[in-house]
Design a protein around this motif. Structure first.
Motif, PDB file in Angstrom:
ATOM      1  N   ALA A  37      55.678  55.510 -15.946  1.00 52.45           N
ATOM      2  CA  ALA A  37      54.939  55.640 -14.818  1.00 52.45           C
ATOM      3  C   ALA A  37      54.979  56.859 -13.843  1.00 52.45           C
ATOM      4  N   TYR A  38      56.031  57.316 -13.875  1.00 52.38           N
ATOM      5  CA  TYR A  38      56.497  58.361 -12.641  1.00 52.38           C
ATOM      6  C   TYR A  38      55.543  59.655 -12.560  1.00 52.38           C
ATOM      7  N   PRO A  39      55.119  60.282 -13.728  1.00 51.60           N
ATOM      8  CA  PRO A  39      54.817  61.444 -13.590  1.00 51.60           C
ATOM      9  C   PRO A  39      53.122  61.475 -12.671  1.00 51.60           C
ATOM     10  N   PRO A  40      52.419  60.466 -12.824  1.00 47.95           N
ATOM     11  CA  PRO A  40      51.171  60.526 -12.020  1.00 47.95           C
ATOM     12  C   PRO A  40      51.698  60.302 -10.777  1.00 47.95           C
ATOM     13  N   VAL A  41      52.575  59.320 -10.370  1.00 50.70           N
ATOM     14  CA  VAL A  41      52.960  58.917  -8.951  1.00 50.70           C
ATOM     15  C   VAL A  41      53.520  60.087  -8.358  1.00 50.70           C
ATOM     16  N   LEU A  42      54.149  61.043  -9.128  1.00 53.00           N
ATOM     17  CA  LEU A  42      55.163  62.077  -8.284  1.00 53.00           C
ATOM     18  C   LEU A  42      54.046  63.147  -8.145  1.00 53.00           C
ATOM     19  N   LYS A  43      52.892  63.290  -9.131  1.00 54.11           N
ATOM     20  CA  LYS A  43      51.892  64.393  -8.986  1.00 54.11           C
ATOM     21  C   LYS A  43      51.130  64.203  -7.913  1.00 54.11           C
ATOM     22  N   ASP A  44      50.743  62.872  -7.642  1.00 52.21           N
ATOM     23  CA  ASP A  44      49.966  62.342  -6.496  1.00 52.21           C
ATOM     24  C   ASP A  44      50.698  62.777  -5.003  1.00 52.21           C
ATOM     25  N   ALA A  45      51.938  62.345  -5.134  1.00 46.80           N
ATOM     26  CA  ALA A  45      52.953  62.614  -3.843  1.00 46.80           C
ATOM     27  C   ALA A  45      53.103  64.074  -3.546  1.00 46.80           C
ATOM     28  N   VAL A  46      53.269  65.059  -4.721  1.00 48.08           N
ATOM     29  CA  VAL A  46      53.477  66.128  -4.587  1.00 48.08           C
ATOM     30  C   VAL A  46      52.287  66.922  -3.811  1.00 48.08           C
ATOM     31  N   ILE A  47      50.929  66.506  -4.472  1.00 48.30           N
ATOM     32  CA  ILE A  47      49.632  67.141  -3.981  1.00 48.30           C
ATOM     33  C   ILE A  47      49.691  66.640  -2.728  1.00 48.30           C
ATOM     34  N   ARG A  48      49.721  65.557  -1.945  1.00 47.90           N
ATOM     35  CA  ARG A  48      49.794  64.966  -0.902  1.00 47.90           C
ATOM     36  C   ARG A  48      50.717  65.748   0.195  1.00 47.90           C
ATOM     37  N   ALA A  49      51.998  66.270  -0.498  1.00 46.28           N
ATOM     38  CA  ALA A  49      52.659  66.921   0.307  1.00 46.28           C
ATOM     39  C   ALA A  49      52.461  68.487   0.380  1.00 46.28           C
ATOM     40  N   GLY A  50      51.504  68.847  -0.182  1.00 48.78           N
ATOM     41  CA  GLY A  50      50.969  70.391  -0.131  1.00 48.78           C
ATOM     42  C   GLY A  50      51.287  71.203  -1.423  1.00 48.78           C
ATOM     43  N   GLY A  51      51.896  70.564  -2.494  1.00 51.04           N
ATOM     44  CA  GLY A  51      52.370  71.257  -3.618  1.00 51.04           C
ATOM     45  C   GLY A  51      51.447  70.712  -4.863  1.00 51.04           C
ATOM     46  N   LEU A  52      52.000  71.389  -6.073  1.00 56.20           N
ATOM     47  CA  LEU A  52      51.651  71.193  -7.276  1.00 56.20           C
ATOM     48  C   LEU A  52      52.824  70.797  -8.280  1.00 56.20           C
ATOM     49  N   ALA A  53      52.345  69.957  -9.305  1.00 52.38           N
ATOM     50  CA  ALA A  53      53.496  69.659 -10.175  1.00 52.38           C
ATOM     51  C   ALA A  53      52.991  69.429 -11.672  1.00 52.38           C
ATOM     52  N   GLN A  54      53.747  69.976 -12.617  1.00 56.18           N
ATOM     53  CA  GLN A  54      53.548  69.803 -13.933  1.00 56.18           C
ATOM     54  C   GLN A  54      55.030  69.121 -14.665  1.00 56.18           C
ATOM     55  N   VAL A  55      54.581  68.512 -15.666  1.00 57.05           N
ATOM     56  CA  VAL A  55      55.698  67.887 -16.597  1.00 57.05           C
ATOM     57  C   VAL A  55      56.148  68.860 -17.429  1.00 57.05           C
ATOM     58  N   ALA A  56      57.360  69.631 -17.238  1.00 56.75           N
ATOM     59  CA  ALA A  56      57.617  70.652 -17.939  1.00 56.75           C
ATOM     60  C   ALA A  56      58.131  70.491 -18.898  1.00 56.75           C
ATOM     61  N   GLY A  57      58.827  69.372 -19.255  1.00 56.54           N
ATOM     62  CA  GLY A  57      59.449  68.868 -20.552  1.00 56.54           C
ATOM     63  C   GLY A  57      60.372  67.598 -20.504  1.00 56.54           C
ATOM     64  N   GLY A  58      60.757  67.120 -21.543  1.00 48.44           N
ATOM     65  CA  GLY A  58      61.391  65.862 -21.779  1.00 48.44           C
ATOM     66  C   GLY A  58      62.712  66.412 -22.550  1.00 48.44           C
ATOM     67  N   VAL A  59      63.727  65.560 -22.187  1.00 48.20           N
ATOM     68  CA  VAL A  59      65.018  65.844 -22.542  1.00 48.20           C
ATOM     69  C   VAL A  59      65.367  64.300 -23.479  1.00 48.20           C
ATOM     70  N   PRO A  60      66.329  64.090 -24.438  1.00 44.79           N
ATOM     71  CA  PRO A  60      66.566  63.024 -25.234  1.00 44.79           C
ATOM     72  C   PRO A  60      67.562  62.205 -24.287  1.00 44.79           C
ATOM     73  N   ALA A  61      67.358  60.856 -24.495  1.00 48.16           N
ATOM     74  CA  ALA A  61      68.216  59.766 -23.918  1.00 48.16           C
ATOM     75  C   ALA A  61      68.643  59.087 -24.821  1.00 48.16           C
ATOM     76  N   MET A  62      69.803  58.980 -25.318  1.00 46.75           N
ATOM     77  CA  MET A  62      70.470  57.906 -26.079  1.00 46.75           C
ATOM     78  C   MET A  62      71.081  56.981 -25.427  1.00 46.75           C
ATOM     79  N   CYS A  63      71.484  55.971 -26.019  1.00 48.06           N
ATOM     80  CA  CYS A  63      72.127  54.783 -25.203  1.00 48.06           C
ATOM     81  C   CYS A  63      73.701  54.562 -25.951  1.00 48.06           C
ATOM     82  N   ASP A  64      74.734  54.856 -25.387  1.00 48.02           N
ATOM     83  CA  ASP A  64      76.047  54.506 -25.793  1.00 48.02           C
ATOM     84  C   ASP A  64      76.175  52.833 -26.224  1.00 48.02           C
ATOM     85  N   GLY A  65      75.514  52.126 -25.502  1.00 51.66           N
ATOM     86  CA  GLY A  65      75.585  50.503 -25.677  1.00 51.66           C
ATOM     87  C   GLY A  65      75.038  50.018 -27.109  1.00 51.66           C
ATOM     88  N   ILE A  66      73.966  50.773 -27.428  1.00 56.18           N
ATOM     89  CA  ILE A  66      73.389  50.887 -28.849  1.00 56.18           C
ATOM     90  C   ILE A  66      74.175  51.493 -30.095  1.00 56.18           C
TER      91      ILE A  66
END
Length: 617
Positions: free
Chosen positions: A91-120
């Motif tokens: 849920a973060y990207p639209p929240v972050l983009k909105d906050a960035v615009i309100r602060a006078g900037g722009l934002a793009q999701v530049a990419g994703g990284v893998p996230a694995m879990c040692d517990g699994i």
């Protein structure tokens, strides 16, 4: 309060680290400063390149990206919806983009990284990819930032290898201001002591799988980070002490309204830093910041995995941190926190007791942290004594607790749980390793017993199940588990069985060139042993019955045998035998990975002189 007098050991370690790193740090900063440009980075792109970069943008964002006047922020995310710690990031990207615009900037999701879990992946073949994933994440971060579109970075990550990988990748774009955006821990569930009791009962055959699963599900029960103080929550504490999180933001639960307010403010801070020309992350993460992270790790009894990660992170910034630096700091940094597995409390209790703000306060007042550092909210670490609150819906900060609110969980430097830190370095004829002492009772920190040698953790578990380890003292030597052998998997599955033996009155310890876990428990474990067995280290010459002595307090690891005249025995699996779960794709990593005490990284050591550019005529 004025700055405290710096502790002489911190001053000495800092001075030698600066001197040791002088050439490599200078070469790194030259590259960082050479990459910095005035104005939005995308102003250098040709029209066709730029058109590709904003083709999918909608409405006014496309127009603003084309104009090239506002700072554009890269969002690099570790979101997936399988892992509780990273699920909130969906849920973060639209929240972050909105906050960035309100602060006078722009934002793009530049990419994703893998996230694995040692517990699994504990005890599974997938665990052999875990440590390597850190460097894959670093490379993925670099790829995300490679488009020359961005003026600052928002990094979304929490757990074990994800945060170190994101930070290493960001340091390769060290000219960019960077803010880490945490997601917070899940609410407290089944008490950790009860979870450990059920695990040990299951290992002894006194509890069934249904009871075990019920206990585990009651402990890991919702979205957010697991609440014990393992590598994930150590990551969060370190990012805050390094000034890369907002003050007091690390351990706010995902579903609190304060969490979203902090997320929005993190975006706004990144916009301001980009617009104001604030120092990039490469300038920020200097020798003092790295040593602050080391001190915080030791004082909190944090994850032993960071004896690898902090070295690798430092090297990515041209800083040559060593285990000797950690060992010298550990001798004077007191243990101030008792959070599971070092105590009964979880990170929510730690946060409520005063948390990171109080920890930073008492360490600063004792001269054990560098106050004169840059943070994302400005210069000076005392900004991190404050805690965030919502007042009539508005985010603000107020002074945090000046005293601990629970001395069973968090203590001042003047009344510590232990006079020295939670991680020790041990040395001897078997090599050099680390021990997490914070969870080990003093009476168990010295073990001298015959070795039982295993080349695979499953062989140890089979011997335990067959009763072969009952009734006598032993040091379990689990070898061929280093980074070059099989990726240095965590061996945390061994903890319940070893705990059973210790509770029966046996003197037990483990010595391995593998990892245990941020959740390493009450049995003394000398881990990350280097040189590793697969590269001819002395562990490859140990035999059953050799008398091994591990003395964590004295920093000693010895064997009563002449290893020099013995041939190695045992071996890791040959590369031709790797099959399945992606392991065959990582042969190049196994062939090129560095030793544990240099961060167990596939990246080359920092160049001591600036790289020479070769241009074809």
């Amino acid at each position: 309060m004025s700055a405290a007098v710096r502790h002489p050991v911190l001053a000495e370690v800092t001075a030698r680290l600066v001197e040791r790193s002088r050439a490599t740090r200078s070469a790194y900063l030259d590259r960082v400063r050479g990459a910095a440009v005035r104005g939005p980075a995308r102003g250098r792109l040709a029209c066709a390149n730029l058109a590709h970069a904003f083709a999918a943008a909608e409405g006014g964002a496309k127009t603003e990206l084309a104009r090239g006047q506002k700072p554009n922020l890269a969002v690099v995310t570790s979101y997936n919806d399988m892992l509780s710690a990273h699920q909130p990031y969906g849920a973060y990207p639209p929240v972050l983009k909105d906050a960035v615009i309100r602060a006078g900037g722009l934002a793009q999701v530049a990419g994703g990284v893998p996230a694995m879990c040692d517990g699994i992946t504990q005890g599974r073949d997938g665990m052999q990819l875990s440590l390597y994933s850190r460097d894959v994440i670093a490379m993925s971060t670099a790829i995300a930032l490679s488009h020359d579109m961005f003026d600052a970075t928002l990094l979304l990550g929490v757990c074990d290898k994800i945060v170190p990988g994101l930070l290493i990748g960001a340091l390769s774009f060290g000219h960019l201001p960077t803010v880490f955006v945490p997601a917070g821990p899940m609410a407290s569930g089944l008490p950790n002591g009860e979870k450990a009791r059920v695990r040990q009962a299951y290992a002894e055959g006194k509890a069934g799988r249904d009871e075990l699963l019920e206990a585990e599900a009651a402990s890991y029960h919702s979205r957010g980070t697991c609440t014990f103080y393992g590598t994930a929550n150590s990551n969060q504490l370190l990012m805050e002490v390094m000034g890369l999180h907002l003050p007091g933001s690390s351990f706010v639960n995902p579903d609190q309204s304060l969490r979203e307010a902090l997320t929005r403010e993190a975006a706004a801070v990144a916009v301001r830093r980009a617009a104001d020309g604030a120092p990039g992350i490469g300038e920020m993460v200097d020798e003092k910041v790295v040593l602050n992270a080391c001190v915080a790790l030791l004082a909190s009894g944090g994850s032993t995995n960071h004896t690898l990660h902090l070295v690798a992170i430092a090297r990515a910034a041209g800083i040559l941190l060593t285990w000797d630096d950690l060992a010298d700091l550990s001798a004077v940094v007191p243990l101030l926190a008792r959070v599971y597995p070092n105590g009964a409390a979880d990170v929510n209790h730690f946060h409520a007791a005063g948390g990171i703000g109080f920890l930073v306060r008492t360490l600063l007042d004792a001269g054990l942290l560098h106050e004169d550092v840059e943070t994302i909210v400005g210069p000076g670490l005392r900004r991190y004594l404050d805690e965030p609150v919502l007042a009539d819906g508005t985010l603000t900060w107020r002074p945090g607790p000046a005293t601990s609110l629970d001395l069973d969980v968090l203590r001042p430097v003047t009344a510590p749980f232990s006079p020295d830190g939670g991680v020790k370095v041990v040395r001897g004829p078997l090599g050099t390793g680390v021990v997490k002492t914070s969870a080990v009772a003093p009476e168990h920190r010295r073990v001298s017993a015959p070795a039982r040698v295993f080349d695979d953790q499953h062989d140890f578990l089979e011997a335990f199940a067959a009763g072969e380890l009952d009734g006598h003292d032993l040091v379990a030597v689990i070898r061929y588990q280093g980074p070059a052998a099989n990726g240095m998997p965590e061996l945390h599955k061994l903890t319940p069985a070893l705990g059973v033996l210790q509770d029966r009155g046996q003197r037990v310890a483990i010595v391995t060139d593998g990892r245990m876990s941020g959740a390493s428990g009450k049995v003394p474990a000398a881990i990350h042993l280097t040189p590793e067995a697969a590269l001819g280290g002395p562990l490859s010459r140990v035999r059953d019955g050799d008398l091994v002595t591990l003395d964590a307090d004295a920093g000693v690891l010895t064997v009563a045998a002449d290893l020099a005249h013995r041939p190695p025995s045992g071996a890791p699996p040959a590369d031709g035998t790797w099959a399945g779960t992606g392991r065959e794709l990582f042969a190049a990593f196994r062939a090129s990975v560095g030793p544990a005490d240099e961060g167990a990284s596939v990246f080359p050591a920092p160049a001591r002189t600036p790289e020479v550019s070769l241009v074809r005529s």
